[in-house]
Design an enzyme around this catalytic site. Structure first.
Site, short mmCIF file in Angstrom:
data_model
loop_
_atom_site.label_atom_id
_atom_site.label_comp_id
_atom_site.label_asym_id
_atom_site.label_seq_id
_atom_site.Cartn_x
_atom_site.Cartn_y
_atom_site.Cartn_z
N CYS A 2 0.88 -1.17 0.00
CA CYS A 2 0.00 0.00 0.00
C CYS A 2 0.92 1.22 0.00
O CYS A 2 2.13 1.10 0.14
CB CYS A 2 -0.85 0.04 1.27
N ARG A 27 1.63 1.54 -5.90
CA ARG A 27 1.74 0.56 -4.82
C ARG A 27 0.37 -0.04 -4.46
O ARG A 27 0.29 -0.99 -3.69
CB ARG A 27 2.34 1.20 -3.57
N TRP A 74 -3.69 -1.53 -1.18
CA TRP A 74 -3.63 -2.77 -1.96
C TRP A 74 -4.16 -3.83 -1.01
O TRP A 74 -3.47 -4.21 -0.06
CB TRP A 74 -2.20 -3.09 -2.39
N ASN A 100 0.66 -0.19 6.06
CA ASN A 100 1.04 -0.96 4.88
C ASN A 100 1.70 -2.22 5.40
O ASN A 100 2.71 -2.15 6.10
CB ASN A 100 2.04 -0.15 4.02
N GLY A 101 1.13 -3.38 5.12
CA GLY A 101 1.74 -4.64 5.57
C GLY A 101 0.67 -5.64 5.95
O GLY A 101 -0.49 -5.50 5.60
N GLU A 489 7.28 -20.42 -20.57
CA GLU A 489 7.20 -19.08 -19.96
C GLU A 489 8.35 -18.21 -20.43
O GLU A 489 8.17 -17.04 -20.75
CB GLU A 489 7.20 -19.22 -18.43
N LYS A 493 7.91 -14.62 -22.37
CA LYS A 493 8.55 -13.37 -21.91
C LYS A 493 9.30 -12.70 -23.06
O LYS A 493 9.18 -11.52 -23.30
CB LYS A 493 9.52 -13.66 -20.76
N GLU A 496 6.89 -11.40 -25.94
CA GLU A 496 5.91 -10.33 -25.66
C GLU A 496 6.58 -8.99 -25.38
O GLU A 496 5.95 -7.96 -25.49
CB GLU A 496 4.97 -10.72 -24.53
N HIS A 512 11.05 -34.53 -33.00
CA HIS A 512 9.75 -34.70 -33.71
C HIS A 512 9.43 -33.47 -34.55
O HIS A 512 8.27 -33.13 -34.74
CB HIS A 512 8.65 -34.96 -32.68
N LYS A 611 -2.41 -5.13 -19.68
CA LYS A 611 -2.05 -5.85 -18.45
C LYS A 611 -3.13 -6.85 -18.07
O LYS A 611 -2.85 -7.91 -17.57
CB LYS A 611 -1.84 -4.86 -17.30
C1 AGP Z 1 2.12 -12.61 -19.30
O1 AGP Z 1 3.36 -11.94 -19.19
C2 AGP Z 1 1.07 -11.75 -19.94
N1 AGP Z 1 0.94 -10.50 -19.32
C3 AGP Z 1 -0.26 -12.50 -20.10
O2 AGP Z 1 -0.01 -13.71 -20.76
C4 AGP Z 1 -1.01 -12.82 -18.78
O3 AGP Z 1 -0.31 -13.79 -18.05
C5 AGP Z 1 -2.40 -13.36 -19.16
O4 AGP Z 1 -3.10 -12.35 -19.84
C6 AGP Z 1 -3.21 -13.79 -17.94
O5 AGP Z 1 -3.44 -12.69 -17.11
P1 AGP Z 1 -4.03 -12.96 -15.62
O6 AGP Z 1 -2.99 -13.74 -14.89
O7 AGP Z 1 -4.24 -11.60 -15.06
O8 AGP Z 1 -5.30 -13.74 -15.77
#
Ligand code: AGP
Length: 616
Positions: A2, A27, A74, A100-101, A489, A493, A496, A512, A611
Site C-alpha cells: 500500500c 503501490r 492494496w 502498509n503490511g 514461460e 517473456k 511479448e 519430432h 495488463k
Molecule cells: C504474461 O506476461 C502476460 N501479461 C499474459 O499472458 C497474462 O499472463 C495473461 O493475460 C493472464 O493474465 P491474468 O494472470 O491476469 O489472468
C-alpha cells in the site's frame, strides 16, 4: 503493498498528502483515505482511486489542517470497500492509523480485544492494530509513542504505520518492520514528511531518513525527530541522507522499468505470499481456503486448472506438483478453449482458476461454466476482491503486490508458491508423502527467497549474454519435467516484450520436428539442471550442437558436463526439482528484459498488449 503519505508542519497538509498518494498509486489503488487535523479530526475515505477520494472532498470543508496523513490501499485482508479503507479509528475515536503490511496474528488479538469489549467495523488487520494500541495506552496509562512500542512487541507480521492521537495533535508516530518508511526532514525541523518512498516529498526536501526494521519515530512540529528501537525503546541517532534520485526513478524504486523492479521484488513477494501460511520448523502449512474444504480436495476425482498466458504456465507447473506430491489427477486447460468445448464436469471435480488480475474474461467465463456444471471453484488471484476471486467458492491470494509491468514476473513465482503450499498441504493430509520428505520440502521452500536473491546478483552476466542474441529473429526454449512449463514461460517473456519469435518445447520433442529449425542463427535456451532426466537433456544439447545451434544453458551451480558443450551457461543454486521453476525462470526473465531494452522496446507496456485482458 500500500502507499502511505503524511505531513506535519506549517503548510496545508491536504495538497501535499493527496499529490503524494497519487505518486504512490503504483503501490495499490483499491481504495484511498485521508486524515486531516485542524480544530478537529476529519477523515474521508472511499473505495477506488485517489481521484475518487478527491471527488468526495470537492466541497473543501474537510481540507484544512497542517497535519495529516493518507493511504492508498492494496487489499490483503478484507475486500476493497469504504469500510475496509484506511485510515482506521480506534473504538474511542481518539486514535487513527494507516498501515502498509500484514499482521499475521491479528485474529488472535482481535478475539482478545472483543473479549475486552472492543467492536470492529471492518475486516482488516489494521483496525485490530489501532485498537490494540488503544488498549495498551489505556492499561499502561502511557503516551501514544510508548503504547505503539509496547503494542508492536505483541504483533507478528510486516508493517509501516503512521498513528495519530486526537489528544496530542502536534505529533505523528511511525514504525516499520518489513514495509518501507521514508521521512523527509524540512529545514530547521519546521516540517516533516512521511511516505512509503520519497516521491511525495522530493520537491520539498532532499534530506531523508529511511527507517530500519524494528524502528519507530516520534515526529513533532519544530522538534528534533526521535528514533527509537521498538524492541527496547532505546534511542537511535538518526542517519539523514541526501536523496539523489529523481521522481520517476523513485517510483520505480531506482530501477529503469517496473518490470525490472518487479523481477527484483520476487524474494519479498514470495516471502509475503507464504508469510503466516508456512511455519516450516513446525511442519505447518495454513491455507484457510484449503483447510476449510479439505474433504472436497481429498475426495476430488481430479483438478482442472483454467488460466491464460503466464498463469497457464503456472498451472502446468502445478500439474506436476499436485500429481507428484498429492497423487491427484490434474488437467490444465486454456480457459479460452475450456469455456467453449462443452467440457464434462461433475461435483467431484475441482476447478482451480489462476489469474494475477482476477479480471481475465476467458478465465472468468470458464469458472462460471464450471460452477454451472456443479464443480467447486478455487481461485488463485493477486488482486483482492477481483471478479474471479469473488466468483470462486474459495481461494488463496498471492501477496505479490501490484504488478505494473505487462509482462508477468512476480505473479508467476508467487502463483507457484501458493500452488506448492496447496500440493504439500494435500500430500500431508492424504499421506501420499512421507513426513520426513514433507518437512524437508517445507524447509527448502522457506529458503527459496534467499536463493532467488543470490541469483539476481548475476544480472551483469545475463546482460552480456543478451548482447550476443539481441538481433536473433527466432529462439527456441527447451525444458523437461517441472521445467517444461518454464521453457514455455521463457519463450512468452521474450516474444511479448522484445517481439522476437520464440517457442517453448519439451526437450525430448526436438526430434519430432523442431530440430529441422536448428542452424547457427538459432539460439536455443535449454534448462539443464542436475535433476530429473539430466543425461537426456545433455544428449538433446549434443544433437543441437552437432547442427551448429547456439546453446545457452541454465544449469545447477557446479555443473561441469554442460559447461563443456554449451556456448553460455547460467548457474542457479541447488534446490529440490519441484522448486526449480522458482529459480530457473529468473534468468529467463532477466534475459528477455535486457534483450528488450537493448532493442529499444517499451518493456513495461509492449505494443498490442494490455495488463489485463478483460475482453475476449
Ligand atoms: C504474461 O506476461 C502476460 N501479461 C499474459 O499472458 C497474462 O499472463 C495473461 O493475460 C493472464 O493474465 P491474468 O494472470 O491476469 O489472468
Amino acid at each position: 503493498m500500500c502507499g502511505i503519505a503524511g505531513y506535519i508542519g506549517y503548510r496545508d497538509a491536504y495538497p501535499i498528502v493527496i499529490k503524494g498518494l497519487q505518486r504512490l498509486e503504483y503501490r495499490g489503488y483499491d481504495s484511498a483515505g485521508i486524515l486531516l487535523f485542524d480544530k478537529d479530526v476529519s477523515i474521508s475515505k472511499t473505495k477506488g482511486k485517489v481521484s475518487d477520494l478527491e471527488a468526495i472532498m470537492i466541497n473543501g470543508i474537510f481540507k484544512k489542517g497542517s497535519i495529516g496523513f493518507g493511504h492508498t490501499r492494496w487489499a490483503t485482508h478484507g475486500v476493497p470497500n469504504n469500510v475496509n479503507s484506511h485510515p482506521h479509528v480506534s473504538n474511542s475515536g481518539e486514535l487513527v492509523i494507516i498501515h502498509n503490511g500484514i499482521i499475521e496474528n491479528y485474529d488472535a488479538i482481535k478475539k482478545e480485544l472483543i473479549k475486552r469489549g472492543y467492536t470492529f467495523q471492518s475486516d482488516t488487520d489494521t483496525e485490530v492494530l489501532v485498537n490494540l494500541i488503544e488498549e495498551v495506552k489505556k492499561t499502561h496509562d502511557c503516551k501514544l509513542g510508548k503504547a505503539v512500542q509496547i503494542a508492536l512487541n505483541q504483533v507478528i507480521g510486516a508493517y509501516a504505520i503512521a498513528v495519530f492521537d486526537k489528544a496530542k495533535p502536534d505529533e505523528i508516530i511511525v514504525a516499520k518492520l518489513g514495509s518501507p518508511i521514508a521521512i523527509g526532514i524540512g529545514k530547521e525541523n519546521k516540517e516533516f514528511f512521511v511516505a512509503s518512498d520519497a516521491s511525495p516529498f522530493i520537491e520539498y526536501t532532499k534530506d531523508a531518513i529511511y527507517l530500519e526494521d524494528e524502528e519507530m519515530a516520534i515526529i513533532r512540529k519544530n522538534k528534533e525527530i526521535k528514533i527509537r528501537k521498538i524492541k527496547d525503546d532505546s534511542l537511535i541517532t538518526p542517519q539523514v541522507q541526501e536523496l539523489k534520485m529523481n521522481l520517476e526513478q523513485i517510483e520505480k524504486g531506482g530501477y529503469d522499468h517496473f518490470m525490472l523492479k518487479e523481477i527484483h521484488e520476487q524474494p519479498n513477494a514470495i516471502t509475503d505470499t507464504y508469510r503466516g501460511r508456512l511455519i516450516a520448523d513446525q511442519g505447518i502449512i495454513r491455507l484457510s481456503g484449503v483447510d476449510n474444504n479439505l474433504e472436497k480436495f481429498t475426495n476430488a476425482n481430479r483438478i482442472i486448472i483454467v488460466a491464460c498466458g503466464t498463469s497457464w504456465h503456472a498451472g502446468l507447473v502445478a500439474e506436476y506438483l499436485f500429481e507428484d506430491f498429492a497423487r491427484i489427477p490434474v488437467e490444465v486447460e486454456y480457459a479460452s478453449e475450456f469455456r467453449y468445448r462443452n467440457p464434462i464436469l461433475t461435483e467431484k471435480d475441482i476447478v482451480i482458476a489462476i489469474s494475477q488480475s482476477g479480471e481475465t474474461a476467458d478465465t472468468l467465463a470458464a469458472i462460471k461454466l464450471a460452477k454451472e456444471k456443479g464443480a467447486f471453484v478455487y481461485g488463485v488471484c493477486n488482486v483482492v476482491g477481483s471478479s474471479i476471486a469473488r466468483e470462486s467458492d474459495a481461494g488463496s491470494y498471492t501477496h505479490a503486490g501490484p504488478e505494473i509491468g505487462v509482462a508477468s514476473t512476480k505473479a508467476f513465482t508467487t502463483q507457484i508458491t501458493v500452488l506448492s503450499l496447496m500440493a504439500l498441504r494435500l500430500a500431508n493430509v492424504k499421506g501420499t508423502m512421507s513426513s520426513s520428505k514433507y518437512h524437508m520440502y517445507l524447509q527448502e521452500l522457506e529458503l527459496i527467497p534467499q536463493k532467488i536473491a543470490s541469483l539476481l546478483k548475476i544480472d551483469d552476466h545475463i546482460k552480456e549474454i543478451a548482447k550476443t542474441y539481441l538481433l536473433s529473429n527466432n529462439c527456441l526454449y527447451l525444458g523437461r519435467g517441472f521445467n517444461f512449463p518454464v521453457a514455455l514461460e521463457g519463450a512468452l517473456k521474450l516474444k511479448e516484450i522484445s517481439y522476437i519469435h520464440a517457442e517453448g518445447y519439451p526437450a525430448a520433442e526436438m526430434k519430432h520436428g523442431p530440430i529441422a529449425l536448428i542452424d547457427d542463427r538459432m539460439p536455443v535456451f535449454v534448462i539443464a539442471i542436475n535433476k530429473g532426466h539430466y543425461e537426456k537433456v545433455v544428449s538433446n544439447i549434443q544433437e543441437i550442437k552437432s547442427r551448429k545451434g547456439k546453446i545457452i544453458a541454465v544449469v545447477t551451480e557446479g555443473d561441469t558436463q554442460v559447461k563443456e558443450i554449451a556456448d553460455h551457461v547460467i548457474e542457479i543454486p541447488e534446490t529440490e526439482e519441484a522448486f526449480t521453476p522458482l529459480l530457473t525462470t529468473i534468468p529467463l526473465q532477466l534475459l528477455s528484459y535486457h534483450i528488450a531494452v537493448m532493442r529499444n522496446c517499451n518493456v513495461d507496456q509492449p505494443r498490442n498488449l494490455a495488463k489485463s485482458v478483460t475482453v475476449e
